[in-house]
Design a protein around this motif. Structure first.
Motif, PDB file in Angstrom:
ATOM      1  N   LEU A   1       0.844  -1.187   0.000  1.00 16.48           N
ATOM      2  CA  LEU A   1       0.000   0.000   0.000  1.00 16.48           C
ATOM      3  C   LEU A   1       0.887   1.246   0.000  1.00 16.48           C
ATOM      4  O   LEU A   1       1.877   1.303   0.724  1.00 16.48           O
ATOM      5  CB  LEU A   1      -0.908   0.008   1.228  1.00 16.48           C
ATOM      6  CG  LEU A   1      -1.804  -1.212   1.398  1.00 16.48           C
ATOM      7  CD1 LEU A   1      -2.539  -1.130   2.728  1.00 16.48           C
ATOM      8  CD2 LEU A   1      -2.788  -1.320   0.253  1.00 16.48           C
TER       9      LEU A   1
ATOM     10  N   GLU B   1       1.001   5.779  -0.395  1.00 18.79           N
ATOM     11  CA  GLU B   1       0.351   7.080  -0.433  1.00 18.79           C
ATOM     12  C   GLU B   1       1.254   8.012  -1.223  1.00 18.79           C
ATOM     13  O   GLU B   1       2.464   8.037  -1.018  1.00 18.79           O
ATOM     14  CB  GLU B   1       0.126   7.626   0.977  1.00 18.79           C
ATOM     15  CG  GLU B   1      -0.915   6.848   1.741  1.00 18.79           C
ATOM     16  CD  GLU B   1      -1.187   7.405   3.124  1.00 18.79           C
ATOM     17  OE1 GLU B   1      -0.452   8.314   3.570  1.00 18.79           O
ATOM     18  OE2 GLU B   1      -2.132   6.919   3.758  1.00 18.79           O
TER      19      GLU B   1
ATOM     20  N   ARG C   1      -4.096   7.337  -2.844  1.00 16.68           N
ATOM     21  CA  ARG C   1      -3.847   6.100  -2.092  1.00 16.68           C
ATOM     22  C   ARG C   1      -3.903   4.967  -3.096  1.00 16.68           C
ATOM     23  O   ARG C   1      -4.862   4.861  -3.859  1.00 16.68           O
ATOM     24  CB  ARG C   1      -4.917   5.889  -1.027  1.00 16.68           C
ATOM     25  CG  ARG C   1      -4.839   6.858   0.104  1.00 16.68           C
ATOM     26  CD  ARG C   1      -5.892   6.547   1.156  1.00 16.68           C
ATOM     27  NE  ARG C   1      -5.758   7.457   2.266  1.00 16.68           N
ATOM     28  CZ  ARG C   1      -6.769   8.118   2.818  1.00 16.68           C
ATOM     29  NH1 ARG C   1      -7.995   7.950   2.358  1.00 16.68           N
ATOM     30  NH2 ARG C   1      -6.569   8.924   3.820  1.00 16.68           N
TER      31      ARG C   1
ATOM     32  N   HIS D   1      -4.135   1.821   4.970  1.00 16.96           N
ATOM     33  CA  HIS D   1      -4.705   3.122   4.651  1.00 16.96           C
ATOM     34  C   HIS D   1      -5.646   3.557   5.759  1.00 16.96           C
ATOM     35  O   HIS D   1      -6.421   2.750   6.278  1.00 16.96           O
ATOM     36  CB  HIS D   1      -5.486   3.070   3.333  1.00 16.96           C
ATOM     37  CG  HIS D   1      -4.636   2.896   2.128  1.00 16.96           C
ATOM     38  ND1 HIS D   1      -3.611   3.757   1.800  1.00 16.96           N
ATOM     39  CD2 HIS D   1      -4.645   1.952   1.156  1.00 16.96           C
ATOM     40  CE1 HIS D   1      -3.048   3.362   0.681  1.00 16.96           C
ATOM     41  NE2 HIS D   1      -3.646   2.254   0.279  1.00 16.96           N
TER      42      HIS D   1
ATOM     43  N   SER E   1      -8.294  12.539   4.499  1.00 14.90           N
ATOM     44  CA  SER E   1      -6.986  12.808   5.078  1.00 14.90           C
ATOM     45  C   SER E   1      -7.083  13.997   6.024  1.00 14.90           C
ATOM     46  O   SER E   1      -8.078  14.730   6.040  1.00 14.90           O
ATOM     47  CB  SER E   1      -5.979  13.106   3.970  1.00 14.90           C
ATOM     48  OG  SER E   1      -6.355  14.288   3.288  1.00 14.90           O
TER      49      SER E   1
END
Length: 116
Positions: free
Chosen positions: A3, A5, A64, A96, A101
């Motif tokens: 994962l 960002e 993301r 995540h 955010s």
């Protein structure tokens, strides 16, 4: 799959539609290489702390993704070659966070702020 960002800054003279089009473009690059764009946020035009390429402001975008490393490397390579993208930051995360955010949350919604 890992994962990630990503945050990137694009030039200030782009329109909002063009800046959001960059998000879709780089999301398509990820999906073409075996990954997927989990979520994205357009943060708008913000003033930077210092000039980058003679620009004082820039369009900020947050992505993301759930993608293999080669897909992320290809997306970063294309971002660095793109004339409209000024800066790119990619971070590998364990999971995540749910919801928007911190940048998109209102000050009242943040529970980690202490009273003065």
């Amino acid at each position: 799959m890992p994962l990630y960002e990503h945050v990137f800054i694009s030039r200030q003279d782009l329109s909002n539609a063009q800046a959001e089009g960059l998000i879709e473009h780089f999301g398509a690059v990820l999906s073409d290489n075996g990954g997927k764009l989990v979520d994205h946020e357009y943060w708008g035009v913000k003033t930077m702390a210092y000039k980058i390429n003679k620009n004082r402001k820039g369009h900020y975008a947050f992505l993301r993704s759930d993608a293999p490393a080669p897909a992320v490397q290809e997306m970063e390579r294309l971002m660095r070659l793109h004339d409209d993208v000024m800066r790119v930051l990619t971070i590998k995360v364990d999971e995540h966070a749910e919801g928007p955010s911190v940048q998109m949350q209102k000050r009242d919604e943040r529970e980690d702020r202490r009273r003065r």
